[in-house]
Design a protein around this motif. Sequence first.
Motif, PDB file in Angstrom:
ATOM      1  N   GLY A  75      30.157  34.789  28.248  1.00 17.19           N
ATOM      2  CA  GLY A  75      30.053  33.528  27.509  1.00 17.19           C
ATOM      3  C   GLY A  75      29.264  33.758  26.241  1.00 17.19           C
ATOM      4  O   GLY A  75      29.808  33.958  25.161  1.00 17.19           O
ATOM      5  N   ILE A  76      27.936  33.791  26.373  1.00 20.13           N
ATOM      6  CA  ILE A  76      27.032  33.834  25.218  1.00 20.13           C
ATOM      7  C   ILE A  76      27.435  34.888  24.175  1.00 20.13           C
ATOM      8  O   ILE A  76      27.385  34.625  22.970  1.00 20.13           O
ATOM      9  CB  ILE A  76      25.566  34.054  25.700  1.00 20.13           C
TER      10      ILE A  76
ATOM     11  N   SER B 106      27.845  38.064  30.375  1.00 21.01           N
ATOM     12  CA  SER B 106      27.712  38.910  29.176  1.00 21.01           C
ATOM     13  C   SER B 106      26.728  40.047  29.386  1.00 21.01           C
ATOM     14  O   SER B 106      27.005  41.205  29.069  1.00 21.01           O
ATOM     15  CB  SER B 106      27.217  38.081  27.984  1.00 21.01           C
TER      16      SER B 106
ATOM     17  N   LYS C 243      32.573  26.819  28.500  1.00 19.51           N
ATOM     18  CA  LYS C 243      31.963  25.597  29.040  1.00 19.51           C
ATOM     19  C   LYS C 243      31.006  24.965  28.024  1.00 19.51           C
ATOM     20  O   LYS C 243      30.639  25.603  27.038  1.00 19.51           O
ATOM     21  CB  LYS C 243      31.223  25.936  30.337  1.00 19.51           C
TER      22      LYS C 243
ATOM     23  N   TYR D 238      21.058  30.146  24.243  1.00 16.10           N
ATOM     24  CA  TYR D 238      22.089  29.257  24.803  1.00 16.10           C
ATOM     25  C   TYR D 238      21.757  27.789  24.514  1.00 16.10           C
ATOM     26  O   TYR D 238      22.616  26.992  24.173  1.00 16.10           O
ATOM     27  CB  TYR D 238      22.149  29.377  26.331  1.00 16.10           C
TER      28      TYR D 238
ATOM     29  N   TYR E 250      29.645  26.370  24.322  1.00 14.65           N
ATOM     30  CA  TYR E 250      28.236  26.607  23.999  1.00 14.65           C
ATOM     31  C   TYR E 250      27.871  25.908  22.678  1.00 14.65           C
ATOM     32  O   TYR E 250      27.115  26.428  21.858  1.00 14.65           O
ATOM     33  CB  TYR E 250      27.931  28.114  23.915  1.00 14.65           C
TER      34      TYR E 250
ATOM     35  N   ARG F 170      33.234  37.966  32.861  1.00 10.57           N
ATOM     36  CA  ARG F 170      33.165  36.552  32.447  1.00 10.57           C
ATOM     37  C   ARG F 170      32.103  36.353  31.371  1.00 10.57           C
ATOM     38  O   ARG F 170      31.091  35.677  31.592  1.00 10.57           O
ATOM     39  CB  ARG F 170      32.808  35.651  33.648  1.00 10.57           C
TER      40      ARG F 170
END
Length: 354
Positions: free
Chosen positions: A207-208, A190, A33, A341, A37, A205
């Motif tokens: 992300g970072i 994460s 998304k 982020y 990032y 799921r």
Amino acid sequence: MRALARIDAGAIARNTARMAQAAGGAAVCAVVKSDGYGHGAVTAARAVLEGGATSLAVAAAEEARELRAAGIEARLLVMGALDAEELAVALDADADVVAWTEGFLDALPASARAHVKLDTGMGRMGTRDPELATRLAERAGERLAGLMTHFATADELGDTFMDEQLGRFRAWVDPLRERFPGAVVHAANSAATLRDAATHFDMVRPGIAVYGMDPFGEDPFAQGLEPALTLTTQVLAVKDVAAGESAGYGRRFVAREPTQLATLPIGYGDGWRRALTNNADVLIGGSRHPLVGTVSMDNITVDVGIGSGVSVGDEAVLVGAQGPERILAEEVAKRLGTINYEVTCALTPRVVRA
Ligand SMILES: *Cc1c(COP(=O)(O)O)cnc(C)c1O
């Protein structure tokens, strides 16, 4: 050239593999998304799939459309709330969606795939009512693709609230898993993935972490993660400054002794935030130099000192490594009083991604 964000797709792939390893047997749905990032959604999507992710998640329907337009065919989950128009876009992109009300579920065509979300303490999206969530799962029928929740405090070490949320999720989902064996159960971001195997279920799921940033805001290398983004620019001018002379709006820097200032073509219009005024380091010629004076929209000034040998055209690194030195997004975040982020997400389209 002004500012450049160089993206190391190999690092994103290796970080994804690292998260897959941390997840044990659970599948990886990598989160891309907010333009990955800030790394570029399409670049990120290809890299995470290369690294072993089996699906992708975004927040907005438009982000799903963008990935499809770029030829990405992987399974996609749109995690955000969707109005009727956005739902149509998400379904047109053949994305899975998240449901927590009867009205939304009933608006889904028979071919749609829905993940029912229980709010176990995030207090944002999802229903707080486990009985309603169960009824939604039943009502979804063939459309039921997943059962999910999201943690509020996974990144806070020493916290006990994640366990409370996990307890509420288990109480709801454990009996349902037998009734709906086709539904994928998922909860972990994460931080949770790295912190506790009990959060892994069927899928995680992250992300970072896939971008090589530490979900706990500390050193990503300590978690086996490699930062994927290097933010560079180049010196556009070097000038001698006498004691008492100033640089930038508001004269927020006044030289106490003779020095040299380098001007760099990056500013808050690129996402290099004004709160970094007199509050960041920049790597030039393999060493750290302080950013001095006010961050303008288009430029910053750096005190390189006398006899540094810095000249016009030299590379300057704002995030990343140069020689023996490194500036992490985590360092910039601490100076700003925010999280890593936000440092990469803040980079505007004026920063060229390569
Ligand atoms: C953004 C997001 C994630 C990824 O979180 P990270 O902390 O970046 O790993 C996972 N799940 C949901 C619902 C999210 O919104």
